[in-house]
Design a protein around this motif. Structure first.
Motif, PDB file in Angstrom:
ATOM      1  N   PRO A  46      30.742  37.577  29.731  1.00  0.00           N
ATOM      2  CA  PRO A  46      31.095  36.182  30.022  1.00  0.00           C
ATOM      3  C   PRO A  46      30.041  35.569  30.940  1.00  0.00           C
ATOM      4  O   PRO A  46      29.396  36.261  31.721  1.00  0.00           O
ATOM      5  N   GLY A  47      29.864  34.262  30.791  1.00  0.00           N
ATOM      6  CA  GLY A  47      28.938  33.575  31.682  1.00  0.00           C
ATOM      7  C   GLY A  47      27.508  33.529  31.208  1.00  0.00           C
ATOM      8  O   GLY A  47      26.609  33.181  31.971  1.00  0.00           O
ATOM      9  N   GLU A  48      27.271  33.858  29.923  1.00  0.00           N
ATOM     10  CA  GLU A  48      25.910  33.792  29.389  1.00  0.00           C
ATOM     11  C   GLU A  48      25.958  33.323  27.940  1.00  0.00           C
ATOM     12  O   GLU A  48      26.981  33.446  27.267  1.00  0.00           O
ATOM     13  N   VAL A  49      24.852  32.752  27.482  1.00  0.00           N
ATOM     14  CA  VAL A  49      24.699  32.344  26.083  1.00  0.00           C
ATOM     15  C   VAL A  49      23.459  33.025  25.529  1.00  0.00           C
ATOM     16  O   VAL A  49      22.387  32.990  26.153  1.00  0.00           O
ATOM     17  N   PHE A  53      24.521  28.898  29.792  1.00  0.00           N
ATOM     18  CA  PHE A  53      25.979  28.815  29.875  1.00  0.00           C
ATOM     19  C   PHE A  53      26.404  27.668  30.793  1.00  0.00           C
ATOM     20  O   PHE A  53      27.336  26.919  30.495  1.00  0.00           O
ATOM     21  N   GLN A  54      25.696  27.515  31.888  1.00  0.00           N
ATOM     22  CA  GLN A  54      26.024  26.440  32.834  1.00  0.00           C
ATOM     23  C   GLN A  54      25.694  25.075  32.245  1.00  0.00           C
ATOM     24  O   GLN A  54      26.453  24.108  32.422  1.00  0.00           O
ATOM     25  N   MET A  55      24.585  24.965  31.520  1.00  0.00           N
ATOM     26  CA  MET A  55      24.164  23.677  30.966  1.00  0.00           C
ATOM     27  C   MET A  55      25.112  23.177  29.878  1.00  0.00           C
ATOM     28  O   MET A  55      25.215  21.974  29.647  1.00  0.00           O
ATOM     29  N   ASN A  56      25.802  24.107  29.187  1.00  0.00           N
ATOM     30  CA  ASN A  56      26.669  23.660  28.095  1.00  0.00           C
ATOM     31  C   ASN A  56      28.119  23.488  28.532  1.00  0.00           C
ATOM     32  O   ASN A  56      29.004  23.335  27.701  1.00  0.00           O
ATOM     33  N   GLY A  57      28.350  23.549  29.824  1.00  0.00           N
ATOM     34  CA  GLY A  57      29.701  23.310  30.326  1.00  0.00           C
ATOM     35  C   GLY A  57      30.590  24.532  30.354  1.00  0.00           C
ATOM     36  O   GLY A  57      31.816  24.413  30.379  1.00  0.00           O
ATOM     37  N   PRO A  85      22.753  25.260  23.895  1.00  0.00           N
ATOM     38  CA  PRO A  85      21.881  24.133  24.228  1.00  0.00           C
ATOM     39  C   PRO A  85      20.905  23.907  23.078  1.00  0.00           C
ATOM     40  O   PRO A  85      20.317  24.877  22.565  1.00  0.00           O
ATOM     41  N   ALA A  86      20.740  22.658  22.646  1.00  0.00           N
ATOM     42  CA  ALA A  86      19.965  22.407  21.436  1.00  0.00           C
ATOM     43  C   ALA A  86      19.205  21.098  21.526  1.00  0.00           C
ATOM     44  O   ALA A  86      19.546  20.197  22.304  1.00  0.00           O
ATOM     45  N   GLN A  87      18.180  20.996  20.679  1.00  0.00           N
ATOM     46  CA  GLN A  87      17.334  19.810  20.633  1.00  0.00           C
ATOM     47  C   GLN A  87      16.592  19.813  19.300  1.00  0.00           C
ATOM     48  O   GLN A  87      16.242  20.870  18.768  1.00  0.00           O
ATOM     49  N   ALA A 147      19.091  27.484  21.743  1.00  0.00           N
ATOM     50  CA  ALA A 147      18.571  28.319  22.829  1.00  0.00           C
ATOM     51  C   ALA A 147      19.711  29.082  23.508  1.00  0.00           C
ATOM     52  O   ALA A 147      20.864  28.629  23.513  1.00  0.00           O
ATOM     53  N   PRO A 148      19.335  30.234  24.104  1.00  0.00           N
ATOM     54  CA  PRO A 148      18.040  30.906  24.049  1.00  0.00           C
ATOM     55  C   PRO A 148      18.069  32.119  23.120  1.00  0.00           C
ATOM     56  O   PRO A 148      19.131  32.616  22.780  1.00  0.00           O
TER      57      PRO A 148
END
Length: 520
Positions: free
Chosen positions: A331-334, A385-389, A395-397, A460-461
């Motif tokens: 938990p806490g990571e992507v 994980f933090q950036m996506n709430g 996270p994407a672009q 990412a990532p």
């Protein structure tokens, strides 16, 4: 007699046995009735020109009957009462180590922290649908390891790792199609791998071996400079004079345990980047030089590499007709990765695009000692994980937006089930990686015109390309440099990079442990 031919033919000829027979007969002036059988032993695609051809190596049986080779599971001895060999991890390295142990008449005891292939499915649904990560059962941990729910790629760039053919033949004997013995870039597919893994398990058990799932190893039992056993979180112990550690590139707890026990480990550089998804039809049109792909051609692949400011930026684990999957192990990571089914029929293509890292890049984390690369890796995952709430959304672009430092105002439908969140990836990725990727994407377009497009979505990532730790071993014995009876093995120990190379390393470690030598 048997003729060995190398031919270049159209997709229409390659895909139709009658057309191939007509071609061989005409080209070699052999009457068709005299050709009893045509066996393709090697197959690849040459798509460098507009007219795409298959390159085939054929065995043509002229006035001679063809007797097909049968690949069956070896008749292993019953090893129920034989000397045990402990194998930690049931990924490709661990499973193939167990098969070699059986061949040598000893008893493999596999200890796997995760669940069997069937029971893993619910935990994969948990991360995809509910954003819940099970630390012991996920895309990386469980029976078959990370390879079970992957594309099942079976090719390796290195031809010096050992007996590749033996690994492929073993897989065929356990249920893979014989086509993997023929294709230049063979793969099995995530939908077919679980059945094969289950067959390997049943073989090990029926021969007297043991497999214990949901068994996390928490201690290595030492006597002086020798290992004599292991114990699990539940307090169970297994004793043996040979222990093979095959815990995979994400087995961070094993790295920590080795360090706590004073067993030498080393920092190992890795590559980190993102996973990029294009419409498969776009990749097909680029690679096959067409507007619409010939239905007789498979979904196209690509392999790209550029030198950007003196370091490699390259594609990794390309999945045609595939899916991007969430591969966090805590938990806490992507973490993102990719897979394809055997048919590779989905509408999107994805690939890791990663940047080569070096020891100097980890200096900001030098206070973590041998774990500096691991800390570099995990900090990116946690920041994602933090950036996506606080979910498993990636996270994407869009690709062009990324190079222009513009947040994408919209993101198309993606194969990544948990979903996407639009961010500036330059705020997530270290500047070295972000800048190298921006230049790399634009340079890739010189090799694949049309690759650099806003139709491509960056997820990412992509951080788990290989292990951030190497466990040093004696190259002549494959034993740890100091601990007798301990055999660091496969991707997690830093000696493999995929299903085939991990399987080969597993067999070599088992052979070294039981015979004192191994087939190089």
């Amino acid at each position: 007699m048997k003729l060995e031919l190398n031919v270049r033919v159209t997709p229409e000829i390659a895909s139709n046995p009658d057309h191939l027979l007509q071609f061989v007969s005409k080209q070699n002036k052999i009457p068709k009735p005299s050709i009893k059988h045509i066996e393709c032993t090697s197959r690849s695609i040459d798509a460098r020109q507009r007219n795409i051809v298959f390159q085939l190596r054929l065995d043509v049986y002229v006035n001679e009957d063809f007797i097909p080779l049968e690949y069956t599971v070896p008749d292993f001895p019953n090893v129920h009462l034989a000397e045990p060999v402990i194998i930690i991890g049931a990924g490709p390295a661990g499973l193939f180590a167990a098969l070699r142990v059986l061949e040598l008449g000893k008893k493999p005891i596999i200890l796997e922290r995760g669940k069997n292939v069937k029971d893993r499915i619910e935990d994969l649904r948990g991360i995809n649908v509910h954003h819940i990560v099970n630390e012991d059962s996920n895309y990386c941990f469980g029976e078959g390891g990370a390879g079970t729910y992957s594309d099942g790629k079976l090719y390796t760039r290195s031809k010096k790792r050992g007996n590749i053919r033996k690994v492929l033949e073993y897989l065929v004997s356990f249920g893979a199609t014989k086509q993997i013995l023929v294709d230049a870039h063979p793969h099995i597919g995530t939908n077919k791998l679980p059945h094969i893994i289950q067959n390997i398990r049943e073989c090990i058990l029926s021969s007297g071996g043991e497999i214990h799932f949901q068994t996390r190893i928490t201690d290595l039992i030492l006597s002086g400079n020798s290992i004599v056993g292991v114990s699990s979180a539940s307090g169970n112990k297994w004793m043996a004079k040979n222990v093979i550690i095959a815990t995979g590139h994400s087995g961070r707890e094993m790295f920590e345990l080795l360090h706590e026990k004073g067993i030498e480990i080393q920092t190992k550089p890795l590559a980190i980047g993102v996973r990029v998804e294009h419409p498969q039809s776009l990749i097909d049109s680029i690679q096959y030089h067409c507007d619409v792909k010939n239905p007789l051609l498979p979904a196209s692949e690509y392999s790209l590499v550029k030198q950007i400011n003196g370091r490699g930026v390259y594609s990794f684990c390309m999945c045609p007709g595939g899916v991007i999957a969430p591969c966090a192990t805590k938990p806490g990571e992507v973490v993102t990765n990719g897979w394809s089914s055997a048919e590779r029929s989905r509408p999107t293509a994805n690939s890791g695009i990663v940047v080569e890292l070096r020891f100097d890049d980890f200096k900001p984390f030098e206070s973590y000692g041998v774990f500096s690369a691991l800390k570099y890796q995990s900090e990116i995952e946690q920041k994602a994980f933090q950036m996506n709430g606080g979910t498993q959304k990636a996270p994407a672009q869009r690709m062009v937006d990324f190079t222009k430092n513009q947040i994408s105002t919209d993101l198309p439908k993606t194969s990544y089930t948990p979903g996407l969140v639009s961010v500036s990836l330059s705020e997530l990725l270290p500047p070295l990686i972000a800048d190298s990727l921006k230049k790399g994407f634009q340079e890739f377009d010189s090799s694949m015109k049309g690759y650099f497009t806003n139709e491509a979505i960056i997820h990412a990532p992509e951080t788990r390309t290989s292990s951030p730790i190497q466990v040093p071993r004696n190259p002549d014995t494959l034993e740890h440099i100091r601990i007798k009876g301990l055999y660091p093995c496969g991707e997690g120990a830093g000696y493999a990079g995929g299903i085939v190379s991990a399987a080969i390393d597993g067999m070599k470690c088992a052979e070294a442990a039981l015979t004192g030598s191994f087939t190089k």
